[in-house]
Design an enzyme around this catalytic site. Structure first.
Site, mmCIF file in Angstrom:
data_model
loop_
_atom_site.group_PDB
_atom_site.id
_atom_site.type_symbol
_atom_site.label_atom_id
_atom_site.label_comp_id
_atom_site.label_asym_id
_atom_site.label_seq_id
_atom_site.Cartn_x
_atom_site.Cartn_y
_atom_site.Cartn_z
ATOM 1 N N ASP A 1 -36.183 47.665 10.369
ATOM 2 C CA ASP A 1 -36.105 47.791 8.910
ATOM 3 C C ASP A 1 -34.881 47.084 8.333
ATOM 4 O OD1 ASP A 1 -38.401 49.449 8.695
ATOM 5 O OD2 ASP A 1 -37.200 51.158 9.353
ATOM 6 N N ASP B 1 -40.653 52.667 4.708
ATOM 7 C CA ASP B 1 -41.153 52.485 6.063
ATOM 8 C C ASP B 1 -41.971 53.734 6.383
ATOM 9 O OD1 ASP B 1 -41.350 51.569 8.796
ATOM 10 O OD2 ASP B 1 -39.863 53.102 9.267
ATOM 11 N N CYS C 1 -1.604 50.423 -16.288
ATOM 12 C CA CYS C 1 -2.827 50.218 -17.069
ATOM 13 C C CYS C 1 -3.715 49.211 -16.350
ATOM 14 C CB CYS C 1 -2.510 49.737 -18.480
ATOM 15 S SG CYS C 1 -1.731 48.105 -18.523
ATOM 16 N N ASP D 1 -35.433 53.451 8.694
ATOM 17 C CA ASP D 1 -34.555 54.099 9.672
ATOM 18 C C ASP D 1 -34.364 53.301 10.951
ATOM 19 O OD1 ASP D 1 -37.137 54.419 10.691
ATOM 20 O OD2 ASP D 1 -36.593 56.279 11.722
ATOM 21 N N CYS E 1 -2.289 45.788 -15.471
ATOM 22 C CA CYS E 1 -1.488 45.739 -14.238
ATOM 23 C C CYS E 1 -2.395 45.482 -13.035
ATOM 24 C CB CYS E 1 -0.742 47.052 -14.025
ATOM 25 S SG CYS E 1 0.449 47.453 -15.322
#
Length: 721
Positions: A618, A418, A13, A614, A16
C-alpha cells in the site's frame, strides 16, 4: 539528510521567526529550515555535516539565542526547570512594572468616579524611568538586535513608541508643562510584558502533549544479567537482546517480547484502547504501557530511541514543528508588516501635524499606531492551533506526521480503502483446500510462506501448524508484489499466489476454476499453488469484515465523502466485500504500482483522495494520495509513507482524523480572523486618535492571549468515532 532541532530564545513576534528562518537558510549545508514561533524551535534538514555551534552563532549574530533542543526526558526536565525559573523572573518584572505604573494611571481611572488628584511631574518621572529602562530593557535589546540585522520586529515598534512618549514627557517636564504622557509608555510596557508572560504560559500548556508522552516511559530499568537483577540501568543504555524485569504496576521501559510471566497491560495512553490486553510468553509489549498484576520478564527488541513511544514522540514533534500551507501567507505578511506600520505611524504623525495638532498630540497618535499593530497574534495563529490539534489527535490514537496532512484532510471527498487488514480484520483463516493432495499442497504453500509478513501467508503457515504438517526447508525465495511468491523447496520451484501469478508462468488453472469462483463468490480469497509447472490446486481463505467497517462507510456518506476499494485481490472477493459495505467503486487485482496509478488518476479527476492501508504493497498508493492513513498495526514502511498513522486497528479513527483536521483548520481560521481583526479595527482607531497608547497596548496583549485561548479549546476535542 540529517535533521536537527534547535531551541530558540529571544523571538517576540512572527517577524522574528521569519528573520531567523532566513538567516538559517543562508547557511552553507542547510537544505531547509522551519521556525515555529509557538514552541520556539527551528527544525533543519542538512545536506552536509554541519556543526550546530555554527548555526547557533549565526542565530546569535542575528540578535537571538539558541541551543540544541533537549532530546530526552531528563534534559527536558532540566530545561523545564530553567524555563520555570525564567518565568518567575518575568512575573517579578511584570509585578514591579505594574506597581510603578499603577500610581501613574490611577488619576485617570478615578476621574470618572469624581475623585481628582494629580501626581507631581518629578514623581511621574521617577516612577516611569525604571519601567522604561529596566522592565523595558528587553525591548531595547531585541530592537537593537533586529536593527543590527537590518530587520524590524515587535521590539522595534514597542521601543520606538514608548521611548518617544517618555522623551516627549521629559522635555515637557523640563519646560514646566503639567500635562505629561509618562503613563502611556509605562502602561504599554507593563501590558506587553504581562501579555508575553500569559502567552508563554499558554504555549507551555499547548505543548503538553509531548510532555505527557515523555512521562509514560521510565528513565531506568531493572535488567537481568548473569542471573542477577541490576537496578537503575538507564533505558538509553539498553540494546536489543537484554532482559528487563517489569514489576506489577510499573510502566514498561522498552519495546520487547515477554519471555517469562503473564499479565494484563494497559496500553490506553499509547493506543487509546481502554481495555487492558493480556500478554504472556511470546507476546509483544511496547514502552510506556502499564503492567497489571503479574511480574514480566521482557526481552528488548529495539533500542530506546527506536521504540514505538520514541517514534510517536518524534512524529508529534515533527507535526508540531512543521508548517501548514496557510502559514506561508502569514510569514509573507509578517515580513513586510513591521516596516509598513512604521511608515503608517509616520504618516499618522505628519497628518495630525498638518491638521493643527500639537507635537504631543500627534506623537501620541503615532505611538498608538505602533503599539496596536504588533503582529504577535498573527504569528501564533497557525502554529498554536497545530500544536494543540496534533496533541489532541495523538491522545485519540491519531498520529499526524506533518501539518500539511492535517490541513488537507478536511478537504477529502473520496476515501480509498485497501481491503485485507483494513476493511477486513487482516487475520484470515483457511476455510477450504481444493486439491487432490490437500495436505501436500498446504505443506508446500506453508514452507514457501514461512517468515512472510503477508496475512494470507501467515494464514497458510498457521493452518499447516494446526494440522501438524511437516514443511521442508526454504532454499530460495522471491516476492512478486501483488501476485505472490516464487520459492525453491526441495529442489523444486513452488509458486504460491494469485491466479495472475500462475497465468504469467503459463500454467492452466481451468480444472479448479469452478470451485475457486464459487469460493470467491462467498467473499473468500483464493491462493493458488503450483510445483514445477503442475497446478496442485488452491486454498480458500476467509477474512472477516471488521465490525465497525459498515458504520464507518455510513458515517463518511453522511459527511458527503465517497468510499472506494483498491485491492490486489480478485474482483469477485472485492465485489462481495463492497456489496456488504455499500461501496460502489471497486478496483481489484491491482499491483502496488497500479494502486498508486489509480489514486493519481482519481486526483487528476479533481478528487481530494485519502488512502487507507496497512501493508508494504500500500506504500506507493499512500504516498500518491493527498493524505495517507496507515493502520498502526501494519508494516513500518506504510506508517513512514503515510501522513497520518492510526494507532489502533479501528477504522473509526479515519473519521476521527477527518474531524480533528476540520476542527484544527477551523481554529486556525478563527485565530487568523481575530489576529487580523484587532489590527483592522485598531489601526484606524489609533490613526484617528480614538485609541490611546495605553488601550492600544492592552488590545495588543489581549489579541495574543485570545488567539492562544481559542487554540487551547481544541484540548477539549474528543473523538466521536
Amino acid at each position: 539528510m540529517d535533521t536537527i532541532r534547535l531551541q530558540l530564545d529571544g523571538m517576540t513576534c512572527a517577524t522574528c521567526a521569519v528573520r531567523v528562518e532566513k538567516v538559517l537558510r543562508k547557511q552553507d549545508g542547510v537544505a531547509t529550515a522551519q521556525v515555529n514561533f509557538a514552541n520556539e524551535t527551528a527544525t533543519l534538514a542538512l545536506s552536509q555535516d554541519l556543526d550546530p555551534a555554527t548555526l547557533i552563532e549565526a542565530i546569535r549574530r542575528a540578535g537571538f539565542d539558541a541551543s540544541p533542543a533537549a532530546t530526552d526526558a531528563e534534559a527536558r526536565e532540566v530545561r523545564a526547570r530553567l524555563a520555570l525559573r525564567a518565568d518567575r523572573k518575568r512575573l517579578a518584572l511584570v509585578a514591579m512594572a505594574g506597581a510603578l505604573t499603577l500610581p501613574l494611571v490611577l488619576p485617570m481611572l478615578l476621574a470618572p468616579l469624581g475623585v481628582g488628584f494629580a501626581v507631581p511631574g518629578w514623581l511621574q518621572l521617577v516612577l516611569a524611568a525604571p519601567v522604561q529602562f529596566i522592565a523595558g530593557a528587553r525591548f531595547y535589546r531585541g530592537a537593537w538586535g533586529a536593527l543590527r540585522a537590518r530587520s524590524a520586529n515587535m521590539d522595534v515598534l514597542v521601543s520606538l513608541g514608548t521611548t518617544a512618549a517618555f522623551a516627549l514627557s521629559t522635555v515637557l517636564l523640563l519646560q514646566g508643562e503639567e500635562h505629561l504622557y509618562f503613563e502611556g509608555g509605562a502602561t504599554v510596557i507593563t501590558l506587553v510584558l504581562l501579555g508575553k508572560w500569559m502567552e508563554r504560559r499558554a504555549r507551555r500548556k499547548a505543548s503538553s502533549a509531548i510532555e505527557s508522552l515523555l512521562d509514560l516511559r521510565p528513565q531506568t530499568a531493572r535488567v537481568l544479567r548473569d542471573g542477577e537483577i541490576m537496578e537503575g540501568v538507564p533505558v538509553e543504555a539498553l540494546g536489543a537482546g537484554e532482559v528487563v524485569a517489569v514489576r506489577p504496576g510499573e510502566a514498561v521501559p522498552v519495546d520487547g517480547v515477554v519471555v517469562w510471566g503473564q499479565s494484563e497491560l494497559d496500553e490506553s495512553m499509547l493506543t487509546g484502547e481502554s481495555l487492558p490486553v493480556s500478554r504472556g510468553v511470546g507476546g509483544s509489549v511496547v514502552a510506556g504501557s502499564l503492567n497489571g498484576r503479574g511480574l514480566l520478564h521482557v526481552e528488548t527488541t529495539r533500542a530506546a530511541d527506536e521504540s514505538t513511544l520514541a517514534t510517536i514522540i518524534a512524529l508529534v514533534e515533527d507535526a508540531q514543528a512543521s508548517r501548514a500551507p496557510i502559514q506561508g501567507l502569514v510569514d509573507r505578511i509578517s515580513a513586510v508588516f513591521v516596516p509598513a506600520i512604521v511608515v503608517l505611524s509616520l504618516l499618522a504623525f505628519g497628518g495630525w501635524m498638518l491638521v493643527g495638532a500639537t507635537v504631543a498630540e500627534a506623537l501620541m497618535v503615532a505611538v498608538a499606531v505602533l503599539v496596536i499593530a504588533c503582529p504577535c497574534a498573527l504569528g501564533l495563529a497557525t502554529p498554536a492551533a497545530l500544536m494543540v490539534g496534533t496533541g489532541a489527535a495523538a491522545r485519540a490514537g491519531v498520529l499526524v506526521e506533518d501539518a500539511e496532512a492535517l490541513e488537507t484532510a478536511r478537504r477529502v471527498n473520496l476515501v480509498v480503502f485497501d481491503k485485507t487488514g483494513t476493511l477486513t480484520e487482516g487475520r484470515p483463516e483457511v476455510t477450504e483446500l481444493l486439491s487432490t493432495e490437500p495436505e501436500r499442497m498446504l505443506s508446500l504453500a506453508a514452507a514457501a510462506e514461512v517468515g512472510s509478513e503477508h496475512p494470507l501467508g501467515a494464514a497458510l503457515v498457521r493452518e499447516a501448524e494446526r494440522r501438524d504438517l511437516p514443511t521442508q526447508d526454504l532454499q530460495a525465495f522471491e516476492a512478486r508484489p501483488g501476485r505472490g511468491v516464487v520459492a525453491q523447496i526441495g529442489g523444486a520451484e513452488v509458486l504460491v499466489g494469485s491466479r495472475r501469478l500462475l497465468h504469467e508462468a503459463g500454467l492452466d488453472t481451468a480444472p479448479w476454476e469452478d470451485d475457486a469462483r464459487a469460493e470467491e463468490g462467498r467473499g473468500r480469497i483464493v491462493v493458488w499453488v503450483a510445483r514445477d509447472g503442475e497446478v496442485l490446486g488452491c486454498v480458500a481463505i476467509g477474512d472477516r469484515i471488521r465490525p465497525e467497517s459498515l458504520a464507518v462507510i455510513a458515517s463518511l456518506k453522511r459527511r458527503g465523502i465517497e468510499s472506494a476499494i483498491a485491492t490486489g485481490d480478485n474482483r469477485r472477493t472485492a465485489g462481495w466485500v463492497a456489496e456488504q459495505l455499500g461501496i460502489d467503486r471497486v478496483e481489484a487485482e491491482l499491483l502496488p504500482a497500479d494502486k498508486a496509478a489509480w489514486v493519481v488518476r482519481l486526483r487528476e479527476e479533481g478528487r481530494v483522495v485519502a488512502m487507507v492501508g496497512d501493508g508494504v504493497n500500500d506504500a506507493p498508493a499512500l504516498a500518491a494520495a493527498d493524505v495517507g492513513f496507515a493502520m498502526g498495526t501494519g508494516a513500518d514502511v506504510a506508517m513512514r509513507t503515510a501522513g497520518v498513522t492510526l494507532m489502533r486497528p479501528e477504522l473509526g479513527l479515519v473519521v476521527a482524523a477527518l474531524d480533528i483536521s476540520a476542527a484544527t483548520t477551523r481554529t486556525i481560521r478563527q485565530n487568523l480572523f481575530w489576529a487580523f481583526a484587532y489590527n483592522v479595527v485598531g489601526l484606524p482607531l489609533a490613526a484617528l486618535g480614538l485609541l490611546t497608547p495605553m488601550f492600544a497596548g492592552g488590545a495588543m496583549a489581549l489579541s495574543s492571549v485570545s488567539v492562544l485561548a481559542n487554540a487551547l479549546r481544541l484540548q477539549r476535542w474528543r473523538s466521536k468515532a
